[in-house]
Design an enzyme around this catalytic site. Sequence first.
Site, PDB file in Angstrom:
ATOM      1  N   HIS A   1      22.869   7.577 -27.909  1.00  0.00           N
ATOM      2  CA  HIS A   1      22.349   8.312 -29.013  1.00  0.00           C
ATOM      3  C   HIS A   1      21.324   7.311 -29.725  1.00  0.00           C
ATOM      4  O   HIS A   1      22.022   6.179 -30.359  1.00  0.00           O
ATOM      5  CB  HIS A   1      23.442   8.742 -29.950  1.00  0.00           C
ATOM      6  CG  HIS A   1      23.041   9.636 -31.164  1.00  0.00           C
ATOM      7  ND1 HIS A   1      22.180  10.455 -31.404  1.00  0.00           N
ATOM      8  CD2 HIS A   1      23.701   9.225 -32.321  1.00  0.00           C
ATOM      9  CE1 HIS A   1      22.053  10.899 -32.512  1.00  0.00           C
ATOM     10  NE2 HIS A   1      22.909  10.205 -33.119  1.00  0.00           N
TER      11      HIS A   1
ATOM     12  N   SER B   1      19.045  10.013 -36.233  1.00  0.00           N
ATOM     13  CA  SER B   1      20.066  11.246 -36.191  1.00  0.00           C
ATOM     14  C   SER B   1      19.995  12.003 -37.499  1.00  0.00           C
ATOM     15  O   SER B   1      18.825  12.649 -37.885  1.00  0.00           O
ATOM     16  CB  SER B   1      21.568  10.502 -36.162  1.00  0.00           C
ATOM     17  OG  SER B   1      22.290  11.515 -35.760  1.00  0.00           O
TER      18      SER B   1
ATOM     19  N   ASP C   1      20.674  12.204 -24.602  1.00  0.00           N
ATOM     20  CA  ASP C   1      21.368  11.827 -25.895  1.00  0.00           C
ATOM     21  C   ASP C   1      22.636  12.927 -25.976  1.00  0.00           C
ATOM     22  O   ASP C   1      22.260  14.066 -26.185  1.00  0.00           O
ATOM     23  CB  ASP C   1      20.274  11.880 -27.018  1.00  0.00           C
ATOM     24  CG  ASP C   1      20.901  11.577 -28.289  1.00  0.00           C
ATOM     25  OD1 ASP C   1      22.150  11.888 -28.713  1.00  0.00           O
ATOM     26  OD2 ASP C   1      20.194  11.312 -29.195  1.00  0.00           O
TER      27      ASP C   1
END
Length: 523
Positions: free
Chosen positions: A490, A234, A463
């Site tokens: 995710h 991320s 995602d």
Amino acid sequence: MFHRRRLVRTSFAFAAVPMLIALGACGGQESEAQSEAGTNDGALDRFYNQELEFGSCEGYAPTATEEQYYVEPFECGRLEVPLNYDEPDGETAWIGVMRLAAKGERIGSLVLNPGGPGGSGMTQAAVASVGLKDTEVLQRFDMVGFDPRGVGASTPAIDCFTDEERDRGEDWVTSLGTAGEWTEDYTQELADTCAEGSGGEDVLASVGSRNVARDMDVLRAALGEEKLTYAGQSYGTRLGAVYAEMFPEKVRAMVLDGAIDPTQSLAERRLELQVGFQRSFDLMAKSCATSQDCPLGTDPGKATEVFQDLVRPLIDEPVPAGEGRELGFNQATGGVTTGLYYSEQWPAIIDAIAQLKNERRGDKLMALSDSMGVRGADGAWNNQTDANLAINCNDEQRRSPEEEAKLRTELAEVSPFMDSGEDFEGASRDACEKWPGEPSLGFPYAQNVQGLPETLVISVTGDPVTPYDAGKTLAESLGGTMLTVEGERHTVAQAGTSPCVNDLVAEYLINLKTPAEDQRCSL
């Protein structure tokens, strides 16, 4: 501390858990990196040449909830870095570091970042060691997590909100929200309060991603590594890309999972983020609709309307949520979006919505909301929300009130399940507008990087936080390989949810062999 009236916001997110250890000097190890870090006069030698010593992790955990990770065989230490790299003889910061030593024939250190921004890399070292336990990675690498400057166990730490304000849902930031009435006075008070709690305006202006990338290079040297082996997810993909841009010849390998698009503006990314959440909400509603007792009804096309009928009244009439707390609109929508990160959490979201509908209580939605900010059982929070705000303010472009109002209107349109029904015209400000210093990241970043070895980017088709196509863009920007993973969640590489991904990541990290271009995995 300033007083705030009740506002509405959604959960914060970018896009995904002491004893001071002595640091001494050792022989001249890494002065050549200083020109890349912005100086060439030897002023950074004492940082690059420090020896990072590890010992007990007692006292490092930011909250009681995270204490379970700060135990043997994990070891902890602190790394000293300049608060301002342009003033290396000035004030310094201390970076918390956790390590799990390799169990077999060691290749080196694998440095980890979990995302956020604001997430604890120290806690992630423990979490990832579980997710990768069935691979050879733990045999060949020391697992090393660090809390970026301003985060968690690192000092000085960003401190903008009290635990009581967080309990009431008053830790307002605008990095993700679709709602909330803001004034210029509030944004000034927010910056002033954060500065007061964090150690001054210099601290607030120091926690941007480029400084963290410089810290990562000091950490690499202190760990005794000639080159960096890194796994970020991320927001951690942004850190990896920025490091690759600044220190390309110091990279051995990088796994970047759940990519942030380095070419997108904040406004573009926030819109894509809300589109992703709405898509996941709709898929969850469709799955729920097969049951007659689904709290969102049996018609998925009406699920957003049903949800809004449940949560909009919370703006003026919050409901009990246990421990004397009340669930408002912000915590309710924040709890749902937290659960939407991972499809396996959908049943928990549906159960929490059912409690709100049938009992007019918010205990379960509150628990989901709390989990994003990491609230301990003792009521203490870590500083993830605060650090998220500060890092984004240092990285991202700042918007005028007119631009912010337009953006929030568009966010409500693309993600109607989170729409509070408010009119944003004349009531929207950028939370960062009074932040000290200027944004330092620059857009686009990490373009046409020369001298970088092959990198591995991982992107999940469903995602909800970092869109699949962002992985393509990042891989192209870095000249790397992208691995496609079919699923609805995710990030995946450090979670242990796909043996296929685990095997390919291990092969890359150990043998520097990237997957074939047509290789795909599934969850």
